[in-house]
Design an enzyme around this catalytic site. Structure first.
Site, PDB file in Angstrom:
ATOM      1  N   TRP A 176       0.696  -1.032  -0.113  1.00  0.00           N
ATOM      2  CA  TRP A 176       0.021   0.098   0.021  1.00  0.00           C
ATOM      3  C   TRP A 176       0.821   1.224  -0.167  1.00  0.00           C
ATOM      4  O   TRP A 176       0.385   2.428  -0.274  1.00  0.00           O
ATOM      5  CB  TRP A 176      -0.975   0.007   1.249  1.00  0.00           C
ATOM      6  N   ASN A 177       2.006   1.256   0.285  1.00  0.00           N
ATOM      7  CA  ASN A 177       2.882   2.514   0.409  1.00  0.00           C
ATOM      8  C   ASN A 177       3.282   2.968  -0.911  1.00  0.00           C
ATOM      9  O   ASN A 177       3.061   4.528  -1.078  1.00  0.00           O
ATOM     10  CB  ASN A 177       4.189   2.237   1.226  1.00  0.00           C
ATOM     11  N   LYS A 188      -2.461  -9.108  -7.045  1.00  0.00           N
ATOM     12  CA  LYS A 188      -3.189  -8.879  -5.879  1.00  0.00           C
ATOM     13  C   LYS A 188      -2.671  -7.749  -5.164  1.00  0.00           C
ATOM     14  O   LYS A 188      -1.492  -7.819  -4.385  1.00  0.00           O
ATOM     15  CB  LYS A 188      -3.003 -10.101  -4.819  1.00  0.00           C
ATOM     16  N   PRO A 189      -3.438  -6.716  -5.035  1.00  0.00           N
ATOM     17  CA  PRO A 189      -2.862  -5.545  -4.466  1.00  0.00           C
ATOM     18  C   PRO A 189      -3.130  -5.411  -2.874  1.00  0.00           C
ATOM     19  O   PRO A 189      -3.927  -6.125  -2.465  1.00  0.00           O
ATOM     20  CB  PRO A 189      -3.894  -4.353  -4.979  1.00  0.00           C
ATOM     21  N   ALA A 190      -2.633  -4.444  -2.290  1.00  0.00           N
ATOM     22  CA  ALA A 190      -2.812  -4.551  -0.745  1.00  0.00           C
ATOM     23  C   ALA A 190      -4.369  -4.207  -0.314  1.00  0.00           C
ATOM     24  O   ALA A 190      -4.949  -3.266  -1.062  1.00  0.00           O
ATOM     25  CB  ALA A 190      -1.918  -3.571  -0.126  1.00  0.00           C
ATOM     26  N   GLY A 216       6.872  -6.197  -0.040  1.00  0.00           N
ATOM     27  CA  GLY A 216       6.171  -6.086   1.312  1.00  0.00           C
ATOM     28  C   GLY A 216       7.216  -6.326   2.588  1.00  0.00           C
ATOM     29  O   GLY A 216       8.346  -6.145   2.212  1.00  0.00           O
ATOM     30  N   SER A 217       6.563  -6.949   3.421  1.00  0.00           N
ATOM     31  CA  SER A 217       7.375  -7.243   4.596  1.00  0.00           C
ATOM     32  C   SER A 217       8.276  -8.419   4.545  1.00  0.00           C
ATOM     33  O   SER A 217       7.949  -9.317   3.824  1.00  0.00           O
ATOM     34  CB  SER A 217       6.424  -7.495   5.657  1.00  0.00           C
ATOM     35  N   GLU A 267      11.210  -7.998  -2.935  1.00  0.00           N
ATOM     36  CA  GLU A 267      11.555  -6.513  -2.353  1.00  0.00           C
ATOM     37  C   GLU A 267      10.898  -6.382  -0.866  1.00  0.00           C
ATOM     38  O   GLU A 267       9.847  -6.038  -0.877  1.00  0.00           O
ATOM     39  CB  GLU A 267      10.702  -5.596  -3.270  1.00  0.00           C
ATOM     40  N   LEU A 268      11.820  -6.592  -0.161  1.00  0.00           N
ATOM     41  CA  LEU A 268      11.323  -6.588   1.208  1.00  0.00           C
ATOM     42  C   LEU A 268      11.830  -5.329   2.242  1.00  0.00           C
ATOM     43  O   LEU A 268      12.155  -4.447   1.629  1.00  0.00           O
ATOM     44  CB  LEU A 268      11.785  -7.930   1.968  1.00  0.00           C
ATOM     45  N   CYS A 312      10.269   1.847   1.955  1.00  0.00           N
ATOM     46  CA  CYS A 312      11.315   0.794   2.290  1.00  0.00           C
ATOM     47  C   CYS A 312      12.724   1.326   2.207  1.00  0.00           C
ATOM     48  O   CYS A 312      13.565   0.706   2.767  1.00  0.00           O
ATOM     49  CB  CYS A 312      11.147  -0.446   1.710  1.00  0.00           C
ATOM     50  N   GLU A 327      12.772  -2.163  11.147  1.00  0.00           N
ATOM     51  CA  GLU A 327      11.756  -1.032  10.378  1.00  0.00           C
ATOM     52  C   GLU A 327      10.803  -0.330  11.212  1.00  0.00           C
ATOM     53  O   GLU A 327       9.849  -0.993  11.428  1.00  0.00           O
ATOM     54  CB  GLU A 327      11.529  -1.702   9.259  1.00  0.00           C
TER      55      GLU A 327
HETATM   56  P1  ADP Z   1       2.368  -4.501   5.587  1.00  0.00           P
HETATM   57  O1  ADP Z   1       2.655  -4.974   7.039  1.00  0.00           O
HETATM   58  O2  ADP Z   1       3.321  -3.455   5.367  1.00  0.00           O
HETATM   59  O3  ADP Z   1       1.157  -4.165   5.183  1.00  0.00           O
HETATM   60  P2  ADP Z   1       2.571  -7.177   4.184  1.00  0.00           P
HETATM   61  O4  ADP Z   1       3.970  -7.795   3.789  1.00  0.00           O
HETATM   62  O5  ADP Z   1       1.634  -7.696   5.054  1.00  0.00           O
HETATM   63  O6  ADP Z   1       3.185  -5.550   4.348  1.00  0.00           O
HETATM   64  O7  ADP Z   1       1.771  -6.833   2.887  1.00  0.00           O
HETATM   65  C1  ADP Z   1       2.179  -6.602   1.460  1.00  0.00           C
HETATM   66  C2  ADP Z   1       1.376  -7.241   0.651  1.00  0.00           C
HETATM   67  O8  ADP Z   1       1.150  -8.767   1.135  1.00  0.00           O
HETATM   68  C3  ADP Z   1      -0.010  -7.061   0.651  1.00  0.00           C
HETATM   69  O9  ADP Z   1      -0.534  -7.230  -0.483  1.00  0.00           O
HETATM   70  C4  ADP Z   1      -0.512  -8.107   1.570  1.00  0.00           C
HETATM   71  O10 ADP Z   1      -1.944  -8.210   1.468  1.00  0.00           O
HETATM   72  C5  ADP Z   1      -0.047  -9.178   1.149  1.00  0.00           C
HETATM   73  N1  ADP Z   1       0.126 -10.284   2.131  1.00  0.00           N
HETATM   74  C6  ADP Z   1       0.048 -10.240   3.303  1.00  0.00           C
HETATM   75  N2  ADP Z   1       0.137 -11.712   3.751  1.00  0.00           N
HETATM   76  C7  ADP Z   1      -0.036 -12.315   2.903  1.00  0.00           C
HETATM   77  C8  ADP Z   1       0.071 -13.824   2.800  1.00  0.00           C
HETATM   78  N3  ADP Z   1       0.162 -14.568   3.765  1.00  0.00           N
HETATM   79  N4  ADP Z   1       0.066 -14.443   1.314  1.00  0.00           N
HETATM   80  C9  ADP Z   1      -0.053 -13.574   0.393  1.00  0.00           C
HETATM   81  N5  ADP Z   1       0.091 -12.142   0.387  1.00  0.00           N
HETATM   82  C10 ADP Z   1       0.103 -11.769   1.665  1.00  0.00           C
END
Ligand code: ADP
Length: 484
Positions: free
Chosen positions: A154-155, A178-180, A231-232, A253-254, A287, A386
């Site tokens: 989402w950032n 699959k977006p946030a 993402g994370s 990209e973490l 990030c 972070e």
């Molecule tokens: P943040 O904590 O910054 O939101 P995330 O890594 O949780 O970072 O989210 C980044 C993306 O990964 C989002 O699109 C989120 O919905 C997706 N995501 C989170 N958990 C899962 C999962 N178990 N499987 C697939 N996608 C995921």
């Protein structure tokens, strides 16, 4: 503010906009006002299966098209995005909160990936290898990996999508996106742009909804050949583990934990200006934004004064109000994380030089004041996790070697920044930093033409540049025996 329908059918599968089979929806909120914007469809396993099926069926035709044909569709998408930039930026601020000037910058950046990969589509070259044996001809031909799953955060809800989808499509792959859940509207708009640009049915599919169920379905389907994720680190590690079952390719990209190192021979005004830009852009939810600031002892006092003066001038507020520098954090959890990092640091002796509390601007959202901390030590979470918020811990150092050691003292390795006017030092330090990206007197390294990516636990692979398209390609080696 643009008005939105009460409900949007946000699943795009095989060229059709549709609702979830269950009829379930998920609400999208404005993080500045906490008002509901709209409801989008809540897809789960079945919708994801359909999207993978649709991407698989579309692959043969899309990958057989000429590079030029694919390039033209990407170029048309670029034009459509550029033409609609103001509206898209406004929508981005509505769902994400960042100041409008930053949202406009993001849309420009998102469009630039479409343009860059429209061009790169035409330059995906193979190789001819001189053979050591007579009567043999050795070739290496690039071929698209197949169906790609793109999971985005989402950032940067627009540019993180085009940075993945554009090279994937350019290479001839088909995509399930699959977006946030926080920012589906930007994703819907990008898919609509591709639809308008003439992308054939099934080439790009969108599934909003249950992250866990969608993720599991993408991972367990052997037709999905590559997962590209931003993402994370925690979710990245999970995707990496689960990708083992079908040996999927991965591009990750973490998280990052970027240091800024200010040497005594730096231009201190420039360093203070850019430290501010790096740390507080997107309210610190980037990030590659600075997480730790190391300043050489001899200029510490001078630099700190310059930094504080600038931090005090930052205006918190609604992203669409003129003059706003800092918008809200994305959600309650993000705010709670920043608060807990701050409490942890203060309980261990950190001194708050400025900020340190929720931001007051008359709105209900998740605002936090830009915050500068001194007296920090390595036992504090701000120094090894972070924070993803507008908090910057400042420490001093004595020597160049010490600065390098401390900058490298993290499991992350995405971006790092150094400020010095000494070319020899810049070169020496740059080479020793264990990071995928180094900014020298620069904190905005991300651009479509250059490779972006981390080392260590910050990820695998590159996005952007001519490098970025190679993530979506397999190099097939062909050995031909001919009758001479
Ligand atoms: P943040 O904590 O910054 O939101 P995330 O890594 O949780 O970072 O989210 C980044 C993306 O990964 C989002 O699109 C989120 O919905 C997706 N995501 C989170 N958990 C899962 C999962 N178990 N499987 C697939 N996608 C995921």
């Amino acid at each position: 503010m643009a008005s939105f329908p009460e409900k949007i059918s946000s699943l795009y599968i095989d060229g059709e906009w549709q609702e979830a089979l269950s009829g379930k929806t998920q609400s999208v909120f404005n993080p500045a006002t906490l008002e509901k914007i709209t409801d989008v469809s809540f897809g789960e396993k079945k919708e994801t299966q359909k999207a993978i099926q649709s991407a698989s069926s579309a692959f043969s035709e899309w990958s057989s098209m000429t590079a030029r044909e694919r390039s033209q569709i990407l170029y048309r998408a670029y034009q459509l995005m550029a033409e609609d930039a103001d509206r898209l930026a406004d929508m981005l601020t509505t769902e994400q909160g960042k100041p409008l000037k930053e949202a406009k910058g993001e849309i420009q950046s998102a469009a630039s990936f479409l343009l860059w990969y429209a061009e790169e589509a035409n330059r995906l070259y193979g190789e001819w290898i001189p053979s050591s044996k007579r009567g043999k001809r050795l070739l290496v031909i690039p071929q698209p990996v197949g169906v790609v799953a793109a999971i985005t955060p989402w950032n940067f809800p627009s540019s993180m999508i085009t940075r993945k989808v554009a090279p994937a499509l350019a290479a001839g792959c088909t995509v399930v996106l699959k977006p946030a859940p926080e920012t589906p509207l930007s994703a819907i708009e990008i898919v609509k742009i591709f639809e308008k640009a003439g992308l054939p049915k099934g080439v790009l599919n969108l599934v909003t909804g249950d992250a866990k169920a969608i993720g599991e379905t993408l991972l367990s389907d052997k037709n999905v050949r590559l997962i590209t994720f931003t993402g994370s680190t925690e979710v990245g590690k999970y995707l990496m583990r689960e990708s083992a079952q079908h040996v999927k390719k991965l591009s990750l990209e973490l998280g990052g934990h970027a240091p800024i190192v200010v040497f005594e021979d730096a231009d201190l005004d420039l360093a203070a200006d850019l430290a501010l830009a790096s740390k507080f852009r997107n309210s610190g939810q980037t990030c590659i934004c600075a997480n730790r600031l190391f300043v050489q002892e001899s200029v510490h006092q001078d630099f700190s004064e310059k930094l504080l003066e600038r931090v005090k001038s930052l205006k918190i507020g609604y992203g669409k109000d003129e003059g706003t520098d800092i918008g809200p954090l994305i959600n309650k959890q993000a705010l709670e994380k920043v608060e807990s990092h701050l409490q942890d640091a203060v309980s261990k002796g950190a001194k708050v030089l400025y900020g340190g509390s929720k931001g007051e601007c008359g709105l209900q959202g998740y605002f936090f004041k830009p915050t500068v901390l001194a007296n920090v030590n390595n036992d504090m979470r701000v120094m090894y996790e972070e924070t993803f918020g507008p908090v910057i811990p400042v420490q001093t150092f004595q020597t160049e070697d010490e600065a390098i050691e401390r900058a490298n003292d993290t499991d992350y390795g995405l971006a790092s920044y150094i400020f010095t006017e000494n070319l020899n030092r810049a070169y020496r330090v740059m080479e020793k930093l264990e990071y995928g990206i180094v900014g020298v007197n620069d904190v905005l390294p991300a651009t479509a033409e250059a490779p972006f990516g981390g080392v260590k636990q910050s990820g695998i692979g590159k996005e952007g540049g001519h490098h970025g398209i190679h993530e979506f390609v397999e190099m097939k080696y062909v050995s031909i025996k001919i009758k001479e």
